[in-house]
Design a protein around this motif. Structure first.
Motif, PDB file in Angstrom:
ATOM      1  N   ASN A   1      40.967  42.862  48.377  1.00 12.90           N
ATOM      2  CA  ASN A   1      39.781  43.865  49.334  1.00 12.90           C
ATOM      3  C   ASN A   1      40.292  44.915  50.277  1.00 12.90           C
TER       4      ASN A   1
ATOM      5  N   GLY B   1      40.627  34.862  46.876  1.00 13.85           N
ATOM      6  CA  GLY B   1      40.350  35.659  47.307  1.00 13.85           C
ATOM      7  C   GLY B   1      40.896  35.198  48.782  1.00 13.85           C
TER       8      GLY B   1
ATOM      9  N   LEU C   1      32.828  37.098  37.191  1.00 12.28           N
ATOM     10  CA  LEU C   1      34.077  38.273  38.124  1.00 12.28           C
ATOM     11  C   LEU C   1      33.815  38.229  39.275  1.00 12.28           C
TER      12      LEU C   1
ATOM     13  N   GLU D   1      41.024  47.065  42.111  1.00 12.76           N
ATOM     14  CA  GLU D   1      41.504  45.770  43.007  1.00 12.76           C
ATOM     15  C   GLU D   1      41.702  44.202  41.975  1.00 12.76           C
TER      16      GLU D   1
ATOM     17  N   ARG E   1      36.077  38.701  42.345  1.00 16.91           N
ATOM     18  CA  ARG E   1      36.904  39.970  43.569  1.00 16.91           C
ATOM     19  C   ARG E   1      37.600  39.168  43.938  1.00 16.91           C
TER      20      ARG E   1
ATOM     21  N   TYR F   1      40.500  41.384  39.395  1.00 15.01           N
ATOM     22  CA  TYR F   1      39.146  41.008  40.351  1.00 15.01           C
ATOM     23  C   TYR F   1      39.157  39.378  39.290  1.00 15.01           C
TER      24      TYR F   1
ATOM     25  N   MET G   1      37.626  36.831  36.032  1.00 10.18           N
ATOM     26  CA  MET G   1      36.417  37.118  35.090  1.00 10.18           C
ATOM     27  C   MET G   1      36.790  36.342  34.468  1.00 10.18           C
TER      28      MET G   1
END
Lengths: 433, 377
Positions: free
Chosen positions: A286, A323, A281, A270, A283, A272, A274
């Motif tokens: 998904n 996300g 992190l 996936e 995400r 991410y 950072m």
């Protein structure tokens, strides 16, 4: 009687009407030629010295490599002026040359060099640019690129990229049959390569920090994938991602504070983000059914383009950097991967699979139109030049990986490295700050 | 009869002479005693004269001064006594002279005695004389006082007269002043009268003058008006004449003009038709020529790689008869210096331009230039 009256009226009307032919002849030019700009680059006067670098050739090659310039052959030069007083513009007009570059190199000690150049508009007889430099012998090559940048920018209105650098991975097979991998940096023309990291294990995915002073890359040196960030000046480096599973495809956010990564720490690869300062992190994707990888940031840092096979076949998607729901971007064909965003954010370069081959294509993000730029069928890893005019990529030639570049309009193709070593995973540096 | 003054003189002189004789007698008696005889003779005559005149004096005195008769009488009496004494003395002297002559011897002896007696006598005489002088003095004083009174009286009279005169003088002056004042008033009145008369005269004259002038002015105006009217009439007549002439001329000119215009219109019509044919021909030539220019410049235009649709630069190109460039000017920039330059360079590179073989069209190109638009598609 009546016809005569009408005729008189018509005549009178004619006297008062402007005669149509009094308008100036108007000509509209829409076509034009896409050919390169003819330019005369006169070999710089050396004044009795033998310079260690042929600056004139560096300039000529830089300009010619872009496909935008057509330097006159040296044997066609009508004269070889090195100073303005020696220039007869009429001669150069006869050659239909739009620009004329002249210059001089001199040195007292063979160590330090004085270099000057002038660029003229031949038709107006005006100097468009002119500079004087002093450099050590070791700086002559870089100075050649610098002068080419000035000429390029003056005549095209765009930033020159001749002083930028390329990062790429080379692979050699030593006599013992073992492979050696190296992370290298070269000048923009592929010359002057220097190694920043050597390993017996594969090195992948170099990515330039926005300041041009650090690289992120993936190294297998510890027997697994691991993401490092390395300072180019000091050679210092740091492992930033060595999670369980895959750690790959690092991409710097435009502000240099974050790194987008592909991690499979939770089982499935996936995307991410950072926070480099503390390793936090976020995400971004998904989707357990698909591979999401090869992130690239939008210019404002709010979105991320990435490759995903969530649709069954690899395509380019876009998602918020925080996300959320992803939006498909590429629709042409059934394979589009490895995106790179142009510096102005208007185009997306990608590897386009078609007919069993892989090509460099560019998609206009506004119109969605895609144009395939290469025809070799084995292209990979496209990377925009920082002026957005060229796309660097890796390809295969005679079974060996080489670097090539193509102009965004597909007209210009360049080969940047000789075969003999396998060169892959290229990345074009940002402009020098 | 003897004169009274002579008698007085004689009377006064008698005593004087007597005294002198006595004095001489005394002297000679002591110095020349030998000359005695002469000395006795004159004495006798003097005594006689005195006796004769005495009455006359008295009478005279009484007659002249009755007011002082008393005083005079006393004086006379005293004088008489003195005379008598004197007579006695003289008698005595005569007797003594007799005696002296008789008795010379004795005289000597008695000389001293005599002398003393003479001295005594002298003293007594002196006293008498003193008395007489004093009386005389008193008389003189009285006379003086009388005279002074008289003088005072006269002075008072003079003062009274002076006062009277002063009063008269003052009256006279007052009268003179009064008279002068009256005269001044009269003079002023006369002057006023004269002035009033002069003013009236002046006013009258001015009125007359004004009247005269007004009459003249009226006359002049009337003349002028007459002249003006005459001139106007003349001008009108002339104007009418001129107008008539002008009209006639204008009509003639208009007729001429309309004739000329008709001719000109015809000529213009012919010219216009010729011009139209010419312009049509030129336009046809230029259409073809424009295509030639367009092709040639297009061939030489190295369009900048980044030239996007929508850019537009307008150039004004002037040529010289051979087709070479006289000037290239950016009339309206595209905003891109590089794009503009590429367009200008295209024109320069395309030179020399072809030129139309039609001389009118070529002239038109040269005089008016060409406008060239560069707009990439």
């Amino acid at each position: 009687m009546a016809p005569k009256l009408i005729r008189s009226l018509a005549l009178m009307a004619m006297f008062f009407m402007p005669i149509q032919a009094s308008a100036v002849l108007k000509v509209e030019i829409t076509g034009g030629s896409d050919s390169a700009l003819p330019i005369a680059i006169v070999p710089f006067g050396a004044e009795g010295i033998k310079a260690p670098e042929d600056i004139t050739s560096i300039i000529r090659n830089d300009l010619e490599s872009t496909g935008r310039f057509a330097p006159l052959d040296n044997q066609d030069l009508v004269s070889r002026p090195t100073e303005q007083s020696q220039v007869n513009f009429a001669d150069w007009r006869l050659l239909r040359s739009e620009g004329l570059v002249i210059g001089k190199i001199s040195s007292q000690d063979g160590e330090n060099y004085q270099v000057q150049f002038q660029l003229f508009d031949v038709y107006r007889g005006q100097q468009l640019a002119g500079k004087r430099y002093q450099v050590p012998a070791s700086g002559l090559r870089a100075l050649g690129h610098q002068i080419a940048d000035v000429i390029y920018e003056t005549l095209t209105g765009e930033k020159g990229i001749f002083s930028t650098r390329l990062a790429f991975v080379t692979q050699i097979t030593a006599g013992d049959g073992k492979k050696r991998f190296a992370l290298q940096i070269s000048d923009a023309d592929g010359a002057n390569p220097r190694t920043v990291l050597q390993s017996t294990q594969p090195i992948m995915s170099p990515s330039w920090g926005p300041d041009g002073n650090q690289l992120a890359y993936v190294s297998f040196e510890n027997g697994k994938t691991e993401v490092f960030v390395q300072q180019l000046q000091s050679g210092q480096r740091k492992s930033v991602a060595s999670f369980e599973g895959i750690n790959s495809a690092p991409a710097w956010s435009p502000d240099g504070k974050k790194l987008a990564l592909t991690l499979s720490r939770n089982g499935n690869p996936e995307i991410y983000v950072m926070e480099l300062a503390n390793g936090d992190l976020i995400r971004v994707t998904n989707n357990a059914q698909a591979i999401d990888t090869e992130a690239v940031w939008s210019r404002d840092g709010n979105e991320i383009y990435f490759t995903s096979d969530r649709g069954g076949r690899p395509q380019i998607y876009k998602v918020s950097a925080n996300g959320g729901r992803a939006e498909r971007i590429s629709f042409e064909g059934n394979y589009n991967a490895s995106p790179d965003l142009s510096p102005d954010g208007s185009k997306l370069a990608m590897v386009h699979g078609a007919n069993g081959g892989f090509y460099i294509a560019v998609q206009d993000l506004k119109t969605g139109a895609m144009q395939v730029l290469t025809d070799s069928g084995r292209a990979e890893s496209p990377s925009f030049a920082p002026n957005g005019q060229m796309i660097l990529y890796a390809t295969e030639q005679k079974g060996s990986g080489v670097l090539a570049a193509v102009s965004v309009d597909g007209r210009i193709h360049q080969r940047l490295s000789e075969s003999g070593t396998v060169v892959r995973e290229p990345a074009w540096s940002p402009l020098k700050k | 009869m003897k004169h009274p003054i002579v008698q007085t003189l004689l009377a006064g002189g008698t005593s004087t002479i007597l005294h002198i004789l006595l004095f001489l007698l005394l002297i000679f008696s002591f110095d020349m005693p030998t000359d005695i005889r002469q000395f006795g003779q004159p004495e006798v005559e003097i005594v006689q004269a005195t006796v004769v005149d005495e009455d006359l004096v008295l009478e005279e005195m009484a007659r002249l001064q009755e007011a002082e008769e008393k005083k005079r009488a006393a004086e006379e009496e005293r004088q008489q006594k003195l005379d008598e004494q004197l007579e006695k003395t003289q008698d005595e002297l005569a007797r003594k002279e007799q005696e002296f002559l008789d008795m010379q011897e004795r005289a000597k002896l008695d000389a001293e005695k005599l002398k003393q007696e003479a001295e005594l006598e002298q003293q007594r005489l002196k006293e008498l004389e003193q008395q007489r002088i004093e009386q005389e003095e008193a008389r003189k004083q009285a006379e003086l006082e009388r005279q002074q009174a008289e003088q005072a009286k006269q002075k008072a009279e003079a003062e009274r007269k002076a006062a009277e005169e002063a009063k008269q003088r003052a009256d006279a002056e007052r009268l003179a002043a009064e008279k002068a004042r009256e005269e001044a008033v009269a003079k002023r009145k006369a002057e006023e009268e004269a002035r009033r008369k002069a003013e009236e005269e002046a006013k009258r004259k001015a009125e007359e003058e004004a009247k005269r002038k007004a009459e003249e002015e009226a006359k002049r105006k009337a003349e002028e008006e007459a002249k003006r009217k005459a001139a106007e009439a003349e001008a009108k007549r002339k104007a009418a004449e001129a107008e008539a002439k002008r009209k006639a001329e204008a009509e003639r000119l208009a007729a001429e003009k309309s004739r000329a215009e008709a001719e000109q219109a015809l000529q213009r019509q012919l010219d216009a038709e010729a011009e139209q044919r010419k312009q049509k021909r030129i336009a046809g030539v230029l259409d073809t020529y424009g295509l030639q220019i367009q092709q040639r410049i297009t061939r030489y235009w190295t369009k900048p790689a980044n030239a996007e649709a929508g850019l537009l630069v307008t150039l004004e190109v002037k040529l010289i008869p051979g087709g070479d460039i006289r000037s290239v000017r950016v009339i309206k920039s595209s905003g891109s210096e590089i794009f503009d330059r590429s367009a200008e360079n295209a024109v320069y590179k395309a030179a020399p331009m072809p030129m139309p073989s039609d001389p009118d069209a070529a002239q038109k190109i040269i005089s008016e230039g060409i406008e060239i638009y560069f707009k990439p598609e």
